[in-house]
Scaffold this active site. Structure first.
Site, short mmCIF file in Angstrom:
data_model
loop_
_atom_site.label_atom_id
_atom_site.label_comp_id
_atom_site.label_asym_id
_atom_site.label_seq_id
_atom_site.Cartn_x
_atom_site.Cartn_y
_atom_site.Cartn_z
N ASP A 166 0.84 -1.19 0.00
CA ASP A 166 0.00 0.00 0.00
C ASP A 166 0.88 1.25 0.00
O ASP A 166 1.97 1.24 -0.58
CB ASP A 166 -0.91 -0.05 1.24
N HIS A 204 -3.45 5.89 3.86
CA HIS A 204 -4.24 4.74 3.46
C HIS A 204 -3.69 3.44 4.04
O HIS A 204 -4.43 2.65 4.65
CB HIS A 204 -4.26 4.69 1.93
N ASN A 217 -4.85 -3.05 23.17
CA ASN A 217 -4.09 -2.47 24.27
C ASN A 217 -4.85 -1.43 25.08
O ASN A 217 -4.26 -0.69 25.86
CB ASN A 217 -2.80 -1.84 23.73
N ASN A 297 -14.12 0.29 -6.25
CA ASN A 297 -15.15 1.23 -5.80
C ASN A 297 -15.91 1.89 -6.94
O ASN A 297 -16.27 3.06 -6.84
CB ASN A 297 -14.49 2.33 -4.96
N VAL A 313 -6.63 -14.93 -5.69
CA VAL A 313 -6.73 -14.05 -4.53
C VAL A 313 -8.11 -14.20 -3.89
O VAL A 313 -9.01 -14.84 -4.46
CB VAL A 313 -6.52 -12.57 -4.94
N SER A 379 -11.30 -0.84 0.07
CA SER A 379 -9.98 -0.85 0.71
C SER A 379 -10.09 -1.13 2.20
O SER A 379 -9.16 -1.67 2.80
CB SER A 379 -9.28 0.48 0.52
#
Length: 618
Positions: A166, A204, A217, A297, A313, A379
């Site tokens: 990315d 991104h 955490n 998109n 994939v 994404s």
């Protein structure tokens, strides 16, 4: 793999998908008027050829993929580029053999017909698709899976490595476990090699990494695979754009590190088919790396996009969900859409494997930009599925394409259909569902200690023997802050076994030291050893002894079977201790403190028929 005609690979349009400047929403179908289009020149006679502005005048930016039997791609690249007076970019060695270069248009037909060349592809610019518990974590049921231990305490982290291909990842973010990375971008399409680095100068990739693996955490947000090790693979620049050659270089780097990395996420792409990306991903898959990718998109068929349309994939569409719960009806939050339906911008079609939350997803941002933010897009859906792959891969590390395919199949088969697919394609993909604790049961390692370190489990077992056959049951073992994932037995006769309960046959009677070791999902262990008396049929009296202390005083419980007389004589260290009723139970209250060893046997009163001898050591 069938090689596609060069004209099909290179002709057509590439729709540029991008995150709107300054906005927290990736482009939806209604925003497509702002998309740019870039013509892909074909290498056919008479076809228009348009040189990319980043290439030198008269040169075309290309990716040259060599045949697998070429021994030295660097030497071939140098020779071809020098002969045609071009400029060399990346040299690929792992995901595929080849190179990127800027070459004269007139040379490309000749290069295509070189016997060492598999195919030539234009190098095109591509763009991103662009601790409260986020709605995506709730809607995928990650929060309710007790094996994920999402409780605001960084005591456990998922033991897996994920590459985020990315814009990079913020190395300093306190909510991310970034262990390394690489930078394959530059001011032009060409660099000699990927360099160490990968810090995010956009936002991104950091947002994607948080959805995958934000640490549990107690601050900010939490990811699907909390605390998983993130590798930043920067293939897009500060504007969220890059070139196919950069992406292939990033995949090449990930493939070279297949020994460490199990899962990769690609929340990027564009229309058209990139054979180079496909082949690079396939090589990585062959080495056991699973890929989750964004569907895109454009409210269009995902089959027409790369890498979304690939068959190697896990392609992920986006669900609009505003409250983290099924049923619909929730009011929109950061953007308009209908709750519990396919996001109005999401690509669709038969190639989509699974849907995941992708609207108004809160996740990590680079520290310079506010630390956390909400974005919408496929994404944001893809990293939820990448996290699911990571959970599975932590326990069943994939080693080849078949293993990767099995991981894809598990994620899809566990999905539910409790949502409305309003895309109109007639194909409802399953929605990501991590509620099955038996399937999504990751291997974990200790976290930072925030909230306390992992408490080891407690090993405990019972047994029963009839003749030489014994059964063992470890169900009484426990773990206060996790689950027991392993049971290892040593039966004391040279044999071993695994499982919570099992049986074992001994070859001869005797007293055997049986050891059980249990391991919890944090890697901690505990063990218990018991003396197990095994009697061959008709062998007489069988004796067991259990020593313990009460306020420091030594006691030994004796149990026996097989005696037929009314009374029995009990001996300690060869001397008669007492005569007692043959009820199978006697406690020797020794009355001593400290250490010592005591050997016992039980005999029928006044007779020479005696049991085995058992020694108890304090």
């Amino acid at each position: 793999m069938n090689r596609l005609p060069l004209a099909r690979l290179l002709a057509g349009f590439l729709t540029m998908l991008f995150v709107m400047g300054g906005a927290l929403v990736e482009p939806a179908a209604a925003q497509q008027s702002s998309h740019h289009r870039l013509f892909l020149p074909a290498l056919q006679g008479g076809a228009e050829q348009v040189a990319d502005a980043a290439a030198a005048p008269g040169l075309q930016q290309v990716i040259v993929v060599l045949r697998p039997d070429v021994p030295d791609p660097a030497a071939v690249a140098a020779e071809m580029v020098e002969r045609h007076q071009g400029r060399l970019g990346f040299v690929y060695r792992h995901a595929l053999k080849g190179f990127s270069a800027s070459l004269p248009a007139a040379a490309l037909q000749g290069i295509q017909h070189d016997p060492r060349v598999a195919y030539v592809e234009m190098d095109q610019e591509v763009h991103i698709f662009a601790q409260q518990t986020p709605t995506g974590i709730q809607r995928s049921f990650a929060a309710s899976n007790t094996n994920l231990d999402i409780d605001g305490s960084d005591d456990l982290r998922v033991d897996v490595d994920v590459a985020v291909i990315d814009t990079g990842v913020d190395f300093q973010h306190p909510d991310l476990n970034v262990v390394g990375g690489v930078n394959c971008t530059g001011g032009s399409p060409f660099r000699a090699s990927c360099k160490s680095g990968g810090d995010d100068d956009h936002y991104h990739g950091t947002h994607v990494a948080g959805a995958i693996a934000a640490i549990d955490n107690g601050i900010g947000v939490v990811g699907v695979a909390p605390g998983a090790r993130i590798w930043a693979v920067k293939v897009l620049n500060s504007q969220g754009s890059g070139y196919t050659s950069w992406i292939v270089a990033g995949i090449d780097w990930v493939t070279a590190n297949a020994g460490a990395i199990e899962v990769a996420n690609m929340s990027l792409g564009g229309s058209g088919f990139s054979q180079a990306q496909y082949d690079a991903i396939q090589s990585a898959v062959n080495k056991g790396i699973a890929f989750a990718v964004a569907a895109g998109n454009s409210d269009a068929n995902a089959a027409n996009y790369s890498p979304a349309g690939f068959d190697n994939v896990l392609t992920v569409s986006a669900l609009a969900d505003f409250n983290g719960a099924s049923g619909g009806g929730a009011a929109p939050t950061c953007r308009d859409d209908q709750d519990d339906t396919l996001a109005d911008f999401s690509n669709w079609g038969a190639v989509v494997d699974i849907a995941a939350p992708g609207v108004c997803i809160l996740s990590t941002y680079p520290l310079e930009q506010g630390e956390y933010g909400a974005i919408s897009g496929t994404s944001m859906a893809s990293p939820h599925a990448a996290g699911a792959l990571a959970l599975l891969a932590s326990r069943n590390n994939p080693n080849n394409a078949s293993d990767v395919s099995n991981l894809y199949g598990q994620v899809k088969s566990k999905g539910n259909f409790n949502w409305t697919d309003d895309s109109g394609d007639g194909i409802q993909e399953p929605l990501l569902d991590l509620s099955d604790a038996s399937a999504f049961n990751p291997v974990t390692v200790a976290g930072s200690g925030n909230g306390g370190a992992n408490t080891p489990p407690t090993a405990s077992f019972t047994y029963s023997c009839t003749g030489l056959s014994c059964t063992f049951d470890a169900s009484s073992s426990s773990d206060s802050d996790g689950t027991i994932t392993g049971y290892a037995w040593n039966f004391g006769d040279g044999n071993s076994g695994a499982g919570a309960s099992l049986s074992h046959d001994y070859a001869a009677g005797g007293v055997y030291q049986v050891r059980l070791e249990v391991t919890d999902n944090g890697g901690a262990t505990d063990s218990e050893v018991q003396s197990v008396v095994v009697s061959a049929p008709g062998s007489g009296i069988s004796l067991t002894a259990n020593g313990y202390k009460v306020k420091g005083i030594q006691h030994v419980d004796l149990t026996w079977s097989g005696a037929t007389s009314t009374n029995v004589d009990i001996f300690r260290n060869g001397a008669k201790l007492t005569t007692t009723a043959n009820d199978g139970l006697h406690t020797d209250n020794i009355g001593q403190k400290g250490g010592g060893a005591y050997t016992y046997k039980v005999c029928e009163a006044g007779a020479s028929l005696c049991s085995n001898e058992v020694t108890v050591t304090f």
